[in-house]
Write an enzyme that holds these catalytic residues in place. Structure first.
Site, PDB file in Angstrom:
ATOM      1  N   GLU A 131       0.831  -1.208   0.000  1.00 54.69           N
ATOM      2  CA  GLU A 131       0.000   0.000   0.000  1.00 54.69           C
ATOM      3  C   GLU A 131       0.865   1.257   0.000  1.00 54.69           C
ATOM      4  OE1 GLU A 131      -3.114  -0.209  -0.579  1.00 54.69           O
ATOM      5  OE2 GLU A 131      -3.140  -2.392  -0.396  1.00 54.69           O
ATOM      6  N   HIS A 134       1.861   2.119  -3.512  1.00 55.91           N
ATOM      7  CA  HIS A 134       0.888   2.874  -4.312  1.00 55.91           C
ATOM      8  C   HIS A 134       1.038   4.381  -4.077  1.00 55.91           C
ATOM      9  CE1 HIS A 134      -1.277  -0.331  -6.193  1.00 55.91           C
ATOM     10  NE2 HIS A 134      -1.700  -0.869  -5.078  1.00 55.91           N
TER      11      HIS A 134
END
Length: 251
Positions: A131, A134
């Site tokens: 995450e 990203h």
């Protein structure tokens, strides 16, 4: 103006222009908002992320500092670091059975207790690293532009019926949900996987958790899930195999 920016602006404007009796002021406003969406700078994206994250926090049960889940995440956070490319990272746990984790461009990182129940610390660390990828790779920035652009266009369209063209709390919540459930492309997912692998290696953390976390997610694929974590392209099995190959190659 870049052609992609011009196209995005004209696309929304022309779409709304097809509506009969549409207020010309609202039409002009929609074009301005669409242009603003695709030209959001880093600070504007972070500000919108701050607002969206705060709204999401207010709508979920957040673990307090003494909660075992938060204490466990604190250890994971210490292993991964306190920033993402210079942006301070803020780690919190949502107490929910849902299996999910996400991050926003402002460094807001949220992990669901359901995911922590399913996975080991090493696996949670790998997922959080993904995450963070990203964010570091600009994927969440683009997702915010899309989320804001959609909300702005709907707000402008609604203004023809007399609704103020501002981001209300409910619209901020809607935008937050779009970010949490954003579907990234195959290349973006693969890039974030590799980012996590490289981050784990750099921090001296086993990359095996990246493999086993995907294997656990693969077993859950096909079930009815609202989380973007299950909108996996390529499949979790293929992603696990890619990481196994990187581990075997030692790079």
């Amino acid at each position: 103006m870049k052609m992609t920016q011009l196209a995005a602006t004209l696309g929304v404007t022309l779409l709304l222009a097809g509506c009969q009796n549409f207020d010309s002021n609202a039409l002009m406003q929609s074009g301005a908002q669409a242009f603003q969406a695709v030209t959001l700078n880093d600070q504007q994206v972070k500000t919108l992320s701050d607002q969206s994250c705060q709204k999401m926090d207010s709508e979920n049960k957040v673990a307090d500092a003494n909660d075992p889940y938060q204490q466990r995440l604190n250890k994971i956070a210490a292993a991964l670091g306190d920033n993402i490319n210079g942006t301070p990272a803020n780690y919190k746990v949502y107490l929910t059975k849902d299996v999910n984790a996400w991050a926003m461009a402002n460094g807001c990182i949220r992990v669901y207790s359901g995911l922590m129940d399913l996975m080991s610390d090493n696996e949670v660390t790998a997922v959080v690293g993904h995450e963070m990828g990203h964010v570091a790779l600009g994927h969440t920035r683009k997702a915010m532009q899309v989320a804001y652009g959609t909300t702005a266009a709907r707000t402008a369209a609604a203004s023809a019926g007399g609704i103020a063209a501002t981001l209300s709390q409910s619209q901020l919540g809607e935008m937050g949900e779009k970010l949490v459930n954003a579907r990234f492309s195959q290349s973006q997912e693969s890039q974030a996987d590799d980012y996590s692998f490289d981050l784990l290696k750099k921090r001296g953390i086993s990359q095996e958790g990246l493999v086993t976390s995907f294997e656990k997610l693969a077993k859950l694929e096909g079930a009815q899930q609202s989380s973007s974590m299950f909108d996996s392209h390529p499949s979790s099995s293929a992603r696990a195999e890619h990481i196994r190959q990187r581990i075997a190659a030692g790079k």
